[in-house]
Design an enzyme around this catalytic site. Sequence first.
Site, PDB file in Angstrom:
ATOM      1  N   GLY A 270      88.827 -16.155  50.921  1.00  0.00           N
ATOM      2  CA  GLY A 270      89.700 -16.166  51.252  1.00  0.00           C
ATOM      3  C   GLY A 270      90.769 -16.508  51.817  1.00  0.00           C
ATOM      4  N   GLY A 272      93.275 -18.615  54.648  1.00  0.00           N
ATOM      5  CA  GLY A 272      93.592 -19.560  56.015  1.00  0.00           C
ATOM      6  C   GLY A 272      92.541 -20.515  56.015  1.00  0.00           C
ATOM      7  N   ASN A 273      93.075 -20.891  57.130  1.00  0.00           N
ATOM      8  CA  ASN A 273      92.285 -22.699  57.174  1.00  0.00           C
ATOM      9  C   ASN A 273      91.614 -23.008  56.388  1.00  0.00           C
ATOM     10  OD1 ASN A 273      95.405 -23.176  57.540  1.00  0.00           O
ATOM     11  ND2 ASN A 273      94.728 -22.557  59.922  1.00  0.00           N
ATOM     12  N   GLU A 295      91.716 -14.596  44.999  1.00  0.00           N
ATOM     13  CA  GLU A 295      92.439 -13.370  44.431  1.00  0.00           C
ATOM     14  C   GLU A 295      93.850 -14.140  44.661  1.00  0.00           C
ATOM     15  OE1 GLU A 295      92.031 -10.233  48.147  1.00  0.00           O
ATOM     16  OE2 GLU A 295      93.226 -11.549  48.531  1.00  0.00           O
ATOM     17  N   ILE A 365      87.100 -11.115  62.279  1.00  0.00           N
ATOM     18  CA  ILE A 365      87.304 -11.488  63.838  1.00  0.00           C
ATOM     19  C   ILE A 365      86.632 -11.613  63.993  1.00  0.00           C
ATOM     20  CG2 ILE A 365      88.751 -10.058  65.558  1.00  0.00           C
ATOM     21  CD1 ILE A 365      90.735  -9.645  63.059  1.00  0.00           C
ATOM     22  N   ASN A 385      95.690  -8.002  60.238  1.00  0.00           N
ATOM     23  CA  ASN A 385      96.418  -8.084  58.604  1.00  0.00           C
ATOM     24  C   ASN A 385      95.902  -6.973  58.432  1.00  0.00           C
ATOM     25  OD1 ASN A 385      97.614 -11.045  59.870  1.00  0.00           O
ATOM     26  ND2 ASN A 385      95.461 -11.538  58.709  1.00  0.00           N
ATOM     27  N   LYS A 409      90.575 -17.496  71.459  1.00  0.00           N
ATOM     28  CA  LYS A 409      90.909 -17.618  72.572  1.00  0.00           C
ATOM     29  C   LYS A 409      90.832 -18.536  73.136  1.00  0.00           C
ATOM     30  CE  LYS A 409      93.726 -14.858  70.272  1.00  0.00           C
ATOM     31  NZ  LYS A 409      94.808 -15.704  69.574  1.00  0.00           N
TER      32      LYS A 409
HETATM   33  N1  COA Z   1      89.498 -11.746  69.526  1.00  0.00           N
HETATM   34  C1  COA Z   1      90.977 -11.940  69.174  1.00  0.00           C
HETATM   35  N2  COA Z   1      91.735 -12.395  68.384  1.00  0.00           N
HETATM   36  C2  COA Z   1      90.704 -13.024  67.438  1.00  0.00           C
HETATM   37  C3  COA Z   1      88.876 -12.894  67.173  1.00  0.00           C
HETATM   38  C4  COA Z   1      88.692 -12.373  68.103  1.00  0.00           C
HETATM   39  N3  COA Z   1      87.504 -12.512  68.128  1.00  0.00           N
HETATM   40  N4  COA Z   1      89.102 -13.809  65.874  1.00  0.00           N
HETATM   41  C5  COA Z   1      90.315 -14.679  66.006  1.00  0.00           C
HETATM   42  N5  COA Z   1      91.161 -13.947  66.240  1.00  0.00           N
HETATM   43  C6  COA Z   1      92.636 -14.531  66.305  1.00  0.00           C
HETATM   44  C7  COA Z   1      92.553 -16.184  67.015  1.00  0.00           C
HETATM   45  O1  COA Z   1      92.658 -16.527  67.959  1.00  0.00           O
HETATM   46  C8  COA Z   1      94.212 -16.449  65.486  1.00  0.00           C
HETATM   47  O2  COA Z   1      94.818 -15.873  66.909  1.00  0.00           O
HETATM   48  P1  COA Z   1      96.409 -17.039  66.116  1.00  0.00           P
HETATM   49  O3  COA Z   1      96.644 -16.360  64.842  1.00  0.00           O
HETATM   50  O4  COA Z   1      97.226 -15.873  67.790  1.00  0.00           O
HETATM   51  O5  COA Z   1      96.105 -17.720  66.636  1.00  0.00           O
HETATM   52  C9  COA Z   1      93.754 -15.481  64.135  1.00  0.00           C
HETATM   53  O6  COA Z   1      93.003 -14.258  65.475  1.00  0.00           O
HETATM   54  C10 COA Z   1      93.198 -15.796  63.121  1.00  0.00           C
HETATM   55  O7  COA Z   1      92.306 -16.464  63.274  1.00  0.00           O
HETATM   56  P2  COA Z   1      91.538 -17.759  62.781  1.00  0.00           P
HETATM   57  O8  COA Z   1      90.565 -18.404  63.515  1.00  0.00           O
HETATM   58  O9  COA Z   1      92.196 -19.139  63.101  1.00  0.00           O
HETATM   59  O10 COA Z   1      90.831 -17.674  61.346  1.00  0.00           O
HETATM   60  P3  COA Z   1      91.911 -17.432  60.349  1.00  0.00           P
HETATM   61  O11 COA Z   1      92.896 -17.722  59.628  1.00  0.00           O
HETATM   62  O12 COA Z   1      90.828 -17.509  59.136  1.00  0.00           O
HETATM   63  O13 COA Z   1      91.974 -15.836  60.194  1.00  0.00           O
HETATM   64  C11 COA Z   1      90.787 -13.643  59.619  1.00  0.00           C
HETATM   65  C12 COA Z   1      91.092 -14.785  60.090  1.00  0.00           C
HETATM   66  C13 COA Z   1      89.858 -12.684  59.936  1.00  0.00           C
HETATM   67  C14 COA Z   1      91.952 -12.718  60.626  1.00  0.00           C
HETATM   68  C15 COA Z   1      91.611 -13.634  58.479  1.00  0.00           C
HETATM   69  O14 COA Z   1      90.666 -14.028  57.385  1.00  0.00           O
HETATM   70  C16 COA Z   1      92.218 -12.166  57.564  1.00  0.00           C
HETATM   71  O15 COA Z   1      93.302 -11.460  57.444  1.00  0.00           O
HETATM   72  N6  COA Z   1      90.713 -11.567  56.926  1.00  0.00           N
HETATM   73  C17 COA Z   1      91.194 -10.309  56.133  1.00  0.00           C
HETATM   74  C18 COA Z   1      91.853 -10.194  54.643  1.00  0.00           C
HETATM   75  C19 COA Z   1      90.092 -11.558  54.636  1.00  0.00           C
HETATM   76  O16 COA Z   1      89.513 -11.277  54.310  1.00  0.00           O
HETATM   77  N7  COA Z   1      91.459 -11.508  52.520  1.00  0.00           N
HETATM   78  C20 COA Z   1      90.689 -12.553  52.122  1.00  0.00           C
HETATM   79  C21 COA Z   1      90.494 -11.426  50.538  1.00  0.00           C
HETATM   80  S1  COA Z   1      89.755 -12.183  49.311  1.00  0.00           S
END
Ligand code: COA
Length: 503
Positions: A270, A272-273, A295, A365, A385, A409
């Site tokens: 997926g 992200g980092n 993807e 999330i 997103n 957070k």
């Molecule tokens: N409550 C509130 N905020 C939350 C949270 C929670 N339970 N869990 C994560 N977050 C916030 C983080 O604090 C971070 O916020 P910031 O950007 O303000 O710092 C943000 O969400 C992203 O989280 P991070 O831990 O950096 O993970 P990520 O970059 O791996 O992203 C998703 C996680 C879920 C947002 C991301 O994977 C996503 O958009 N997924 C849906 C789409 C997908 O899976 N695509 C791939 C398919 S090919």
Amino acid sequence: MNKENRIHNAALRSKVMSATEAASLIQSGMNVGMSGFTGSGYPKAVPSALAKHIMDANLNGKRFKIGVWTGASTAPELDGALAMVDGIEMRLPYQSDPTCRKRINAGEMEYIDIHLSHVAQFVWFGFLGKLDVAVVEVAGILEDGRLIPSSSIGNNKTWLDQADKVILEVNSWQSAQLEGMHDIWYGTQLPPNRQPIPLVRSSDRIGEPYLRCDPEKVIAVVETHAPDRNSAFAPPDENSKKIAGHILEFLQHEVKKGRLPRELLPLQSGVGNIANAVMAGLNEGPFENLTAYTEVLQDGMLEMLKSGKLASASATAFSLSNQALAELNADLAKYRERIILRPQEISNHPEVIRRLGIIAMNGLIEADIYGNVNSTHVMGSKIMNGIGGSGDFARNAYLSIFMTPSQAKGGAISCIVPMASHVDHTEHDVQVLVTEQGLADLRGLSPKQRAKVIIENCAHPNFKPALSDYYKRALEFSPGKQTPHLLEEVFGWHLRALRGERM
Ligand code: COA
């Protein structure tokens, strides 16, 4: 600006005009299908010119809004520019732009979050209304009018087919070596006439390297010389490394048990980092001759292609940092046989994902103690997103893995909660859950068995006692029930967070 001639069709060359002239052909109320998937292959000039046009209209007291359909997220010059001038009425299917997100969550922009594999067929079915204009970036136009696709394919085939009118951006910044890398399959049909997709190995090519477009529909051609724009990845932090470590150990265990071949099965990773860090872990791990059916191709996968760990990668877009992109472009010919870019209706197709037996790895999330996953909504209401392709892959994968740090957070929020405040992936589609604390293998477990493993293996120690206490009391309150809950307090966790307190 170095604009080499990439337009070899005389009729289309005669339609070259400025981005401002092309943008003026788009009217308020139109649905516009834009190319673009992450920061790759999106039109670089027309959306910004259109944003200026919209701003002028607004200054003259006129309302000017369009529907924006894309492959997935784009870049500031598209989503950012149009959202800034409040020019988007309806956005679909995935976005990650901060201004868009703000407008959606302020109720100023409608947004439909659609499985990425569904978008093209929904347009073909007529479910989303009429597509008026396509604005598509290409890397060049052949003498016979066929189009050399750019650094993403997304829904371009469908936009070019279905739109009444087409605006092409021909971007000479894109490497000419992209020619031959793409695989566009023109065999899709409407039910009941559908045929099996003849793709049986992730590296198969089943189509042709060019996009087709009726030249009569092309109303403008705009020449650009502008780079793609993707953000850099953070170097893997401690949590990401631990998550990657747990996944690697698990995959090795599966090989030992005979449930996975030594070269694994095609990987989907997926956005992200964390996803990128898992690829870094795999690059240093024991597996050889891996494949990817995914993807987006992020930095981590490019590293694996470079090292030879990854034999081939199939995706719909590049999603590389500027540095990785420069490296790829400098050596593109070398990778052309090993990288395949496909339409997202094929890269994310449930039939193909199920047939190939993908190992899907996606972020989240929050997950609840029974294994339901929220990928999209913070505190159940605020869009982050979108679901992207995570549902396409999770629902149909051989192994569906979800991963997250156990807290968010700064430790105020637990990513493991009693009940997910929004559900994108139900307990039925989540087989493995991983945090830096550990891995929960949920296969073959009932909800009550899952709850114990998830709390024990995945919750942060700061939240584990409260989760265990919740689960214990839920069991007492509803003895014997399939999925015990205390409905009166289940969202107390989120309510505390919304009040700014620790969950
Ligand atoms: N409550 C509130 N905020 C939350 C949270 C929670 N339970 N869990 C994560 N977050 C916030 C983080 O604090 C971070 O916020 P910031 O950007 O303000 O710092 C943000 O969400 C992203 O989280 P991070 O831990 O950096 O993970 P990520 O970059 O791996 O992203 C998703 C996680 C879920 C947002 C991301 O994977 C996503 O958009 N997924 C849906 C789409 C997908 O899976 N695509 C791939 C398919 S090919």
